[in-house]
Design an enzyme around this catalytic site. Structure first.
Site, mmCIF file in Angstrom:
data_model
loop_
_atom_site.group_PDB
_atom_site.id
_atom_site.type_symbol
_atom_site.label_atom_id
_atom_site.label_comp_id
_atom_site.label_asym_id
_atom_site.label_seq_id
_atom_site.Cartn_x
_atom_site.Cartn_y
_atom_site.Cartn_z
ATOM 1 N N GLU A 48 12.411 7.047 2.656
ATOM 2 C CA GLU A 48 10.988 6.694 2.748
ATOM 3 C C GLU A 48 10.092 7.495 1.819
ATOM 4 O OE1 GLU A 48 10.650 5.349 7.320
ATOM 5 O OE2 GLU A 48 11.407 7.349 6.892
ATOM 6 N N GLN B 256 18.153 -2.639 13.514
ATOM 7 C CA GLN B 256 18.384 -1.344 12.899
ATOM 8 C C GLN B 256 18.819 -0.319 13.947
ATOM 9 O OE1 GLN B 256 14.467 -2.146 10.179
ATOM 10 N NE2 GLN B 256 15.138 -0.029 10.200
ATOM 11 N N ARG C 257 8.905 1.710 5.981
ATOM 12 C CA ARG C 257 9.250 2.994 5.370
ATOM 13 C C ARG C 257 8.099 3.998 5.502
ATOM 14 N NH1 ARG C 257 12.622 0.833 0.049
ATOM 15 N NH2 ARG C 257 13.633 2.864 -0.157
ATOM 16 N N CYS C 258 7.613 4.148 6.754
ATOM 17 C CA CYS C 258 6.445 4.993 6.936
ATOM 18 C C CYS C 258 6.786 6.376 7.472
ATOM 19 C CB CYS C 258 5.438 4.334 7.859
ATOM 20 S SG CYS C 258 5.919 4.310 9.604
#
Lengths: 789, 292, 159
Positions: free
Chosen positions: A742, A223, A370-371
């Site tokens: 997120e 990513q 996705r924090c």
């Protein structure tokens, strides 16, 4: 087949449009790493430790080396000779590439085999003999700091315990004073259990070291391709300009594909040793057992309020389990990420948090899934505490929130832990969610059902989250600034190529970033090619995670398009024989103020830029630019979520009947893509709240190591999502957008858990920890709720 | 992804041929039917037979659901999906339909077979309890001929059946009776997961009371059937009090193990709750049935 | 051993070990890579292909068992360059994000619509319940299949 007979206006700029990348995916022509075949390519496989904590006495690789299709076997000792047995992590710790002295978690990498095909590589693993001396294990974070806990990182000189860091935010004294003066104080112990992003495509790489040119090409699931390139340069001592990172299409990331994994380094070493390309693609159990997990926060929260329900203070103590190596990725100054936004969406008088990071005999990680850098943990904490307060005061949880929201006129709002929230209109979003849900009718239905002994729950969660890291003055990862570049080139015939440093894993960047350029320049999105990934073809930037693509790379893209537009103005002025100040812009062309017939389209200007004849003084021939955007602040998306559940009292099974999500992510580039992002995050939230758990037994055996036990929701476990939107632009962002990827995973788990507790309230249940599996819900109903593992 | 250890592979041309191959290849040979019980174990290297005898060519011959001589006869290679979609079963032996709806997932059901499931005898697998509840008999063929066993004789324990080395399960036979109803109730953590617990019930009524009862549980240990619970229903009116008594006995007699799906206490509770629900449903179906 | 089968209408064969899984046979031996894999335990469904028109998890089928059968992969959905309504539906309704589960989902949808041309949303969800998507939250996949159902010409009578 014929084009759909719908009146679909062609979108040039923001709006709903179909994705440009879809044609290859629906034909099965996506290019994922495991699809890649290079001439002479070999296959790697990793031997992993079956034990959670043990000294390595010996490793015998002779039988594996004797296998006719094996080309190389590498151990930690071999790597130590090359100075590669340990590598830096994103948190400036070190992590073993292959274990040398001991293994520190079940699944840790111990040896690497390179063979002619993947079946032989797998067989060869069974031929390697490792002799271990077992050591005591600690898997409970609360035990990690006990005086008699085994010291896990004895590889670090002078280390005598498992403490990683101690971090605080907010004003401790002021918070104590507020709590002392409070009418009501409610306390809760809660856990955000260890879960895992588990993207459908596992992590992998094909490493190709060309010995003649000294060029390393690494095709990999990353990513953050540029950050990886810099890390490899630092780790392997290879010149950075001789490293090229080429991600494939990525089959989901969710933060799992941010770290540099030992497997990638092993593939590179394998290629160096054999002189051939080496592919390493992990299997699912490796992914779940060894790659970056998420959460694992043990929290004690306290909320203070007046008896009228005015929330005055919030404080929390956290033990953060980071696993055997501290490999979390978050800005350097924030070892607990952005957890200190636990102050939430409420106008508090004071707040304080204390986070202790610890090592344990579990896989490394913590920031993923996705924090938004620990915002999931923060929002879970505050939204559970607000509900706990509502329960204590016997007031409606929606009304309690409405009473305490930060008001629109208070923005930009500096919260008690130092964040400056850019913009928000919380009441608006909350009321819209209640309207879509039919909140009053739901409460009426609940009353009826309760009278009949049926368990129905309504759960609310309101979140403010923070994304788009981040400003140079505050934020870096491994000393690399979190700026993003964007490079735009307009060809003579008016088509454009945009290079960005963000890296899509399904977010639709090839479409949305083209739309940003289209909005600024009026070039149709079909005529704009968005290039991401390949570090040779894209500008530097820190990658896609923490919902930063739109806030940072999107900002850079808007700015570079504006630079190009301004350059175009100068060229147009020359073409129109007017002065630049006399020109006005409408999407796609510059024209003379007051004489709109006199204008030049961007395509005409592009041709002129490259064409024959003089250009105005000081203007260079070409229509392209680079912009590097240093965001002045993070952005603060927010939302109001409402969840309706029904619980089967005989079995404890929870059914999510409805889920209403109102999101405000500022300006929406492509509403279709925004909605898709939200749907996906909500499903992950259902998984986290009801069934996902990476669990360990006392010996440190990982029980969540396959999809038989790491349960992910199917289409049967999730409802048809009901979405709403409000739009409160970010005042400091070039296009007013905030990012959204997120928000749904941040906001949904507390809504679901609050709903389950609400359903069980008639039975006297006031708390339950995730995951709310049938067994755990039933235990709670008997008054025997326990934390997971 | 994980992959099996190496093995030799042959395709059977007939049942006879399959049995011969089993005999020739010895104890390290296994039959491969739908593959969805065996291959997952082999991929994880929990099973490593040296020889696989693929009976895929026998799928048509051994895939059937027919009514004959007062029985339903089901070929051992009948796929889960065929069992789910069978109108005959939905009509007369709804316990199969109930169970198949919650066995694995729709795609696995396209391949997995009833024979494969029964012979794997995973303690959490559903069809063993279903067949036990409806008093199925199982036809096992060897080179010397056929023998017919009850479920209690067939199912010896976890992963253990009475099928010998050179033998094959070929047919499952279920008696068709009047005034009967059956049902299956299961709790799973998620679609496709193994059962946390499940209960199968079958009741035959005569003159308004229970003439015959079949009760069997899944994933909670104990016997092949709940014998004491079955006995308690004999000659009882099919009413709640009788069901509660039976459910209590079924729960007492099982022996669940704590694991990631739940505590022993919870599973024992489910054994009771699901037996109760299955009995209610079976009785309702039995009472709703037309008299012929 | 030699394994021969028909894939997307074409006869193909390769020499492989008996333990070769169908998914690896398709991807590695036949170089047809639109079919993916994502787990070790037959749960995720990324590997779904059609075998004689029915969805199967190709990670749980030996290539040798598939010999002589007809396999359809995602590459076989389009006809003469024209996308199948299912493929078009996924584009229209944003039924995919990362694309990894998509080939399997589309094939299951195609098989469903072949048997049941007008399924309810519940039936669509049930049909895909053996397959995992991490990105879409499933709603748009259901809409994509609905779109395909609504935009498929009625079959010619008698065919």
């Amino acid at each position: 087949m014929a084009t759909v007979a719908q009146s679909e206006e062609k979108v040039v700029g923001f709006g709903r449009m179909k994705r440009k990348e879809d044609p290859r995916f629906v034909r099965g022509q996506g290019r994922y790493i495991d699809d890649l075949k290079l001439p002479g390519m070999l296959h790697g496989a990793i031997l992993r430790s079956p034990l959670a904590h043990a000294r390595i006495k010996s490793i015998d690789t002779s039988a594996a080396l004797a296998h006719p299709r094996v080309r190389a076997v590498v151990t930690g000792q071999d790597l130590a000779g090359l100075g590669l047995a340990w590598m830096p992590t994103m948190s400036a710790d070190t992590q073993a590439v292959l274990a040398t002295d001991k293994v520190r978690f079940q699944g840790q990498e111990v040896a690497f085999v390179v063979a002619e095909d993947r079946y032989a590589a797998r067989d060869a693993l069974e031929l390697i003999e490792v002799d271990y001396d077992e050591l005591p294990v600690v898997v409970d974070a609360r035990r990690a700091l006990d005086a008699d806990a085994p010291v896990i990182r004895d590889d670090q000189e002078g280390r005598t315990d498992n403490n990683i860091f101690d971090w605080e935010a907010g004003d401790k004294a002021a918070t104590e004073a507020v709590f002392d003066a409070a009418d009501v104080v409610v306390k809760r112990d809660m856990i955000y259990p260890r879960c895992h992003p588990a993207p459908l495509e596992t992590c992998g790489a094909v490493a190709h070291m060309d010995p003649v040119m000294g060029q390393l090409t690494l095709y990999t699931t990353t990513q953050a391709p540029h950050a990886h390139r810099t890390v490899y340069a630092l780790v392997a001592g290879l010149p950075e300009h001789k490293i090229r990172i080429i991600p494939g299409d990525i089959g989901g990331g969710f933060g799992n594909k941010v770290p540099v994994y030992p497997g990638y380094v092993c593939a590179i070493v394998g290629s160096i040793l054999t002189g051939k390309p080496v592919k390493w693609q992990e299997d699912r159990s490796e992914n779940l057992m060894s790659t970056g997990f998420a959460r694992d926060y043990v929290m004690h929260g306290e909320i203070a309020a007046t008896k009228d329900g005015k929330i005055t203070g919030l404080r929390v103590d956290v033990i953060a389990d980071h696993g055997a190596f501290n490999s979390t990725a978050q800005p350097t100054k924030y070892p607990a990420g952005f957890f200190h936004i636990f102050s939430g969406s409420y106008d508090l008088e004071a707040a304080h948090c204390h986070v202790k990071g610890v090592y344990s005999n579990k896989a490394p990680g913590g920031v993923a899934y996705r924090c938004s850098f620990r915002v999931t943990e923060a929002v879970y904490l505050v939204e559970r505490m607000v509900d706990a307060l509502a329960l204590e005061l016997n007031v409606d949880p929606a009304q309690l929130r409405l009473k305490n929201f930060i008001r629109p006129d208070q923005f930009p709002y500096e919260c008690k832990t130092g964040w400056v929230y850019d913009s928000g209109d919380y009441e608006n979003a909350m009321r819209l969610a209640m309207e879509i849900a039919g909140y009053e009718q739901l409460r009426a239905e609940q009353a009826e059902k309760r009278a009949r002994g049926e368990l129905m729950g309504i759960g609310i969660s309101f979140f403010t989250e923070t994304v788009g890291a981040g400003p140079r003055k505050d934020m870096d990862i491994l000393g690399l600034a979190m700026n993003d570049g964007a490079e735009l080139r307009v060809h003579p015939t008016g088509k454009a190529v945009l290079g960005i440093s963000a890296m899509s894993q399904g977010q639709g960047h090839e479409t949305t970033f083209a739309q940003i350029v289209a909005e600024e320049l009026g070039i149709p999105p079909e005529d704009i090619e968005v290039v991401n990934g390949d570090t040779d073809r894209t500008p530097y930037g820190l990658g896609t995670y923490g919902s930063r693509s739109t806030p940072v790379s999107g900002g850079a893209t808007a700015l570079v398009a504006r630079k190009v537009r301004e350059r175009a103005r100068l060229i147009a002025a020359g073409m129109l024989e007017a002065s630049p100040e006399d020109l006005e812009w409408e999407k796609g062309r510059w024209f003379v103020k007051g004489d709109p017939e006199q204008g030049k389209t961007i395509q005409e200007i592009a041709m002129a830029a490259h064409g024959a004849g003089d250009l105005p003084e000081g203007v260079e021939g070409a229509l392209e630019d680079l912009a590097v955007y240093n965001p002045p602040n993070l952005t603060f998306p927010f939302g109001a979520y409402i969840c309706v559940v029904d619980v089967d009292q005989g079995t404890g099974k929870v059914k999510v009947r409805r889920f209403i999500a109102v999101d405000d992510c500022g300006v929406r580039i492509n509403p279709m893509i925004v909605e898709g992002q939200i749907h996906g995050g909500l499903a992950e939230g259902v998984g986290i709240a009801l069934m996902e758990l990476i669990q360990f037994d006392e010996q440190g055996n990982c029980i969540g190591g396959s999809f038989m036990d790491y349960l992910i929701p199917t289409a049967m476990e999730v409802p048809a999502w009901e979405l709403g939107e409000t739009v409160t632009p970010s005042p400091h962002h070039p296009i007013g957008a905030k990012g959204v990827g997120e928000s749904p995973t941040v906001g949904s788990p507390p809504a679901i858990v609050n709903a389950v507790i609400d359903a069980l309230a008639p039975l006297g249940v006031s708390h339950i920890d995730m995951p709310c599996t049938p067994a755990r819900v039933w235990d709670a109903m008997q008054g025997k709720a326990t934390p997971p593992q | 992804m994980q992959i099996p250890a190496a093995f030799e592979y042959e395709r059977a041309t007939s049942i006879e041929n399959a049995l011969e191959l089993l005999q020739q290849r010895g104890p390290e040979a296994r039959l491969l039917a739908g593959g969805h019980s065996l291959l997952p174990m082999m991929k994880l290297r929990l099973a490593a037979p040296e020889h696989l005898i693929d009976i895929d060519p026998l799928a048509e011959e051994l895939g059937y659901i027919r009514e004959a001589d007062g029985e339903v006869r089901i070929g051992a290679m009948t796929r889960h999906r065929e069992l789910l979609e069978s109108e005959l079963l939905a009509d007369r032996l709804a316990i199969f339909t109930d169970a198949e709806r919650v066995i694995a997932d729709p795609i696995v059901r396209n391949r997995g077979t009833i024979g494969g499931a029964l012979c794997q005898a995973d303690p959490a697998e559903d069809l063993s309890a279903v067949c036990a509840a409806v008093k199925a008999s199982l036809v096992i063929r060897g080179l010397d001929g056929e023998r017919v066993l009850t479920m209690t004789e067939f199912h010896r324990g976890p992963y253990e059946t009475a099928v010998g080395e050179a033998e094959m399960l070929v047919e499952i036979r279920v008696p068709l009776v009047m005034n009967a109803g059956s049902a299956y109730e299961k709790v799973e953590r998620r679609v496709g997961d193994w059962a946390v617990a499940a209960a199968g019930a079958a009741l035959r009524l005569e003159g308004g009371t229970v003439a015959e009862a079949g009760l069997a549980l899944t994933a909670v240990g104990g016997g092949v059937t709940c014998e004491r619970a079955e006995a308690s229903l004999a000659n009882q009116m099919p009413v709640e009090a009788a069901f509660v008594a039976a459910a209590d006995l079924a729960a007492d007699d099982c022996s669940p193990t704590a694991d990631q799906r739940g505590s022993a206490e919870y599973k024992r509770h489910l054994a009771r709750e699901l037996t109760l629900r299955a009995l209610r449903s079976a009785a309702a179906r039995a009472l709703g049935e037309r008299e012929y | 051993m030699q394994v021969a089968l028909t894939i997307n209408g074409e006869e193909r064969s390769a020499d492989v070990e008996p333990r070769t899984l169908l998914v690896h046979f398709i991807r590695d031996d036949l170089d047809v890579t639109g079919t993916h894999w994502g787990c070790d335990t037959s749960n995720c469904g990324a590997c779904v292909v059609l075998m004689d028109g029915e969805p199967v998890k190709s990670c749980t089928v030996l290539a040798a068992s598939a010999a002589g059968h007809e396999i359809t992969t995602v590459e076989g959905l389009a006809h003469d360059g024209e996308l199948d309504p299912v493929q078009q539906g996924f584009i229209e309704e944003h039924g995919l994000q990362c694309g990894f589960c998509t080939p399997g989902m589309m094939l299951t949808a195609r098989a469903l619509l072949d048997r049941n041309p007008n399924p309810t949303d519940e039936e669509i969800r049930e049909a895909i319940s053996g397959q995992i998507c991490r990105c879409t939250g499933y709603l748009n996949i259901v809409k994509a299949v609905r779109w395909a159902a609504d935009h498929t010409a009625a079959p010619i009578a008698g065919s």
